[in-house]
Write a protein that holds these residues in place. Structure first.
Motif, PDB file in Angstrom:
ATOM      1  N   GLU A  12       0.833  -1.209   0.000  1.00  0.00           N
ATOM      2  CA  GLU A  12       0.000   0.000   0.000  1.00  0.00           C
ATOM      3  C   GLU A  12       0.861   1.251   0.000  1.00  0.00           C
ATOM      4  N   LYS A  13       1.909   1.238   0.843  1.00  0.00           N
ATOM      5  CA  LYS A  13       2.794   2.405   0.942  1.00  0.00           C
ATOM      6  C   LYS A  13       4.231   1.952   0.752  1.00  0.00           C
ATOM      7  N   ILE A  14       4.916   2.603  -0.140  1.00  0.00           N
ATOM      8  CA  ILE A  14       6.305   2.233  -0.399  1.00  0.00           C
ATOM      9  C   ILE A  14       7.172   3.470  -0.566  1.00  0.00           C
ATOM     10  N   ASN A  15       8.441   3.299  -0.213  1.00  0.00           N
ATOM     11  CA  ASN A  15       9.465   4.311  -0.406  1.00  0.00           C
ATOM     12  C   ASN A  15      10.614   3.648  -1.124  1.00  0.00           C
ATOM     13  N   LEU A  16      10.975   4.140  -2.299  1.00  0.00           N
ATOM     14  CA  LEU A  16      11.987   3.490  -3.105  1.00  0.00           C
ATOM     15  C   LEU A  16      13.076   4.466  -3.519  1.00  0.00           C
ATOM     16  N   LEU A  17      14.304   3.967  -3.546  1.00  0.00           N
ATOM     17  CA  LEU A  17      15.411   4.687  -4.155  1.00  0.00           C
ATOM     18  C   LEU A  17      15.751   3.954  -5.438  1.00  0.00           C
ATOM     19  N   ASN A  18      15.665   4.650  -6.565  1.00  0.00           N
ATOM     20  CA  ASN A  18      15.879   4.036  -7.870  1.00  0.00           C
ATOM     21  C   ASN A  18      16.961   4.766  -8.651  1.00  0.00           C
ATOM     22  N   SER A  19      17.664   4.035  -9.489  1.00  0.00           N
ATOM     23  CA  SER A  19      18.450   4.673 -10.540  1.00  0.00           C
ATOM     24  C   SER A  19      17.606   4.648 -11.813  1.00  0.00           C
ATOM     25  N   ILE A  20      17.749   5.683 -12.624  1.00  0.00           N
ATOM     26  CA  ILE A  20      16.926   5.843 -13.813  1.00  0.00           C
ATOM     27  C   ILE A  20      17.824   6.089 -15.016  1.00  0.00           C
ATOM     28  N   VAL A  21      17.658   5.305 -16.045  1.00  0.00           N
ATOM     29  CA  VAL A  21      18.351   5.532 -17.311  1.00  0.00           C
ATOM     30  C   VAL A  21      17.306   5.886 -18.352  1.00  0.00           C
ATOM     31  N   PHE A  22      17.505   7.002 -19.002  1.00  0.00           N
ATOM     32  CA  PHE A  22      16.609   7.478 -20.060  1.00  0.00           C
ATOM     33  C   PHE A  22      17.314   7.293 -21.392  1.00  0.00           C
ATOM     34  N   GLU A  23      16.693   6.537 -22.292  1.00  0.00           N
ATOM     35  CA  GLU A  23      17.297   6.272 -23.603  1.00  0.00           C
ATOM     36  C   GLU A  23      16.490   6.968 -24.689  1.00  0.00           C
ATOM     37  N   TYR A  24      17.182   7.750 -25.508  1.00  0.00           N
ATOM     38  CA  TYR A  24      16.526   8.434 -26.613  1.00  0.00           C
ATOM     39  C   TYR A  24      17.555   8.770 -27.683  1.00  0.00           C
ATOM     40  N   ASN A  25      17.206   8.481 -28.921  1.00  0.00           N
ATOM     41  CA  ASN A  25      18.048   8.858 -30.054  1.00  0.00           C
ATOM     42  C   ASN A  25      19.482   8.344 -29.900  1.00  0.00           C
ATOM     43  N   TRP A  26      19.605   7.056 -29.475  1.00  0.00           N
ATOM     44  CA  TRP A  26      20.895   6.375 -29.355  1.00  0.00           C
ATOM     45  C   TRP A  26      21.787   6.963 -28.272  1.00  0.00           C
ATOM     46  N   GLN A  27      21.220   7.713 -27.359  1.00  0.00           N
ATOM     47  CA  GLN A  27      21.969   8.231 -26.221  1.00  0.00           C
ATOM     48  C   GLN A  27      21.294   7.798 -24.927  1.00  0.00           C
ATOM     49  N   GLU A  28      22.063   7.798 -23.833  1.00  0.00           N
ATOM     50  CA  GLU A  28      21.543   7.403 -22.527  1.00  0.00           C
ATOM     51  C   GLU A  28      21.889   8.461 -21.487  1.00  0.00           C
ATOM     52  N   PHE A  29      20.940   8.685 -20.569  1.00  0.00           N
ATOM     53  CA  PHE A  29      21.087   9.715 -19.560  1.00  0.00           C
ATOM     54  C   PHE A  29      20.690   9.151 -18.205  1.00  0.00           C
ATOM     55  N   LEU A  30      21.394   9.572 -17.163  1.00  0.00           N
ATOM     56  CA  LEU A  30      21.267   8.954 -15.847  1.00  0.00           C
ATOM     57  C   LEU A  30      20.733   9.916 -14.800  1.00  0.00           C
ATOM     58  N   GLY A  31      19.855   9.406 -13.916  1.00  0.00           N
ATOM     59  CA  GLY A  31      19.362  10.163 -12.776  1.00  0.00           C
ATOM     60  C   GLY A  31      19.151   9.241 -11.592  1.00  0.00           C
ATOM     61  N   ILE A  32      18.891   9.817 -10.422  1.00  0.00           N
ATOM     62  CA  ILE A  32      18.608   9.071  -9.197  1.00  0.00           C
ATOM     63  C   ILE A  32      17.293   9.589  -8.632  1.00  0.00           C
ATOM     64  N   GLY A  33      16.349   8.695  -8.386  1.00  0.00           N
ATOM     65  CA  GLY A  33      15.034   9.126  -7.928  1.00  0.00           C
ATOM     66  C   GLY A  33      14.642   8.511  -6.601  1.00  0.00           C
ATOM     67  N   GLN A  34      14.131   9.334  -5.701  1.00  0.00           N
ATOM     68  CA  GLN A  34      13.534   8.885  -4.448  1.00  0.00           C
ATOM     69  C   GLN A  34      12.035   9.090  -4.588  1.00  0.00           C
TER      70      GLN A  34
END
Length: 225
Positions: A50-72
């Protein structure tokens, strides 16, 4: 214009990264035998926290490139609310948002990002697709084949499909169609069981309309007391 909002803004908010492949194990599809679709659905629904708290890494892929972020991200799956803070890998806050199933509130957006369009709406749409509506409606059509149980239902202007498969029969994919064309899909990998609840360790969202992909890796589960 909307294309730039959903793609260009995500690119601006993430830091460039190196190339990578999908970092998750493929789901092993097993014959389902006589398993009851209602049982599979009920068991999975009971495992949704029901309730969650997550720390994630995020990779965004577009136009043959990749970009990184960190999300709470903090999520209430029953009330369908969320709060998200996104940082770059150096720890600089890029944006902070909250929202529900219908709207998104901008709590903080870095000035250079705020000038480029509606970042909050772009991110909020993807969060809803990934974390909300994880089980089909009671009147969804059920199709069972040798390896999958598929639930189909009307959603907005199109059709939403839920696919349950694998050794445990968990949700492995959500896919949305309009006019028989897939617009987006979310795939879930490597479920982890913690305190009786299920957490996918890998999530991939593909947006076919705008041709981008998000790869989310679970880094930490922070249980709510």
């Amino acid at each position: 214009m909307k294309h730039r909002y959903l793609v260009g803004i995500w690119i601006l908010c993430l830091i460039i990264s190196g190339c990578s492949s999908i970092p998750f194990k493929k789901t092993v599809y097993m014959p389902l035998g006589q398993v009851d679709p209602a049982f599979v659905l009920k068991r999975f629904e009971a495992g949704i926290p029901e309730k969650i708290n997550l720390l994630n890494s995020i990779v965004f892929e577009y136009n043959w490139q990749e970009f990184l972020g960190i999300g709470q991200i903090a999520i209430n799956t029953e009330k369908e609310t969320f709060m998200l803070v996104c940082l770059n890998p150096m720890g600089m806050k890029l944006f902070e948002l909250s929202g529900d199933k219908d709207s998104t509130e901008r709590r903080f957006v870095m000035e250079m990002l705020a000038k480029k369009g509606d970042l909050a709406e772009a991110v909020g749409v993807d969060i809803r697709r990934i974390y909300f509506d994880l089980v089909p409606l009671p009147d969804a059509e059920i199709i069972k084949n040798k390896y999958e149980i598929i639930f189909k239902q009307t959603s907005g202007n199109g059709r939403l499909e839920y696919v349950f498969a694998g050794v445990d029969g968990y949700l492995v994919k959500k896919k949305y169609y309009e006019n028989k064309r897939p617009l987006w899909e979310v795939s879930y990998y490597e479920y982890q069981l913690k305190n009786g609840k299920l957490y996918p360790q890998g999530i991939i969202l593909k947006n076919f309309k705008y041709d981008y992909r998000l790869i989310i890796r679970l880094k930490e589960i922070q249980l709510n007391e």
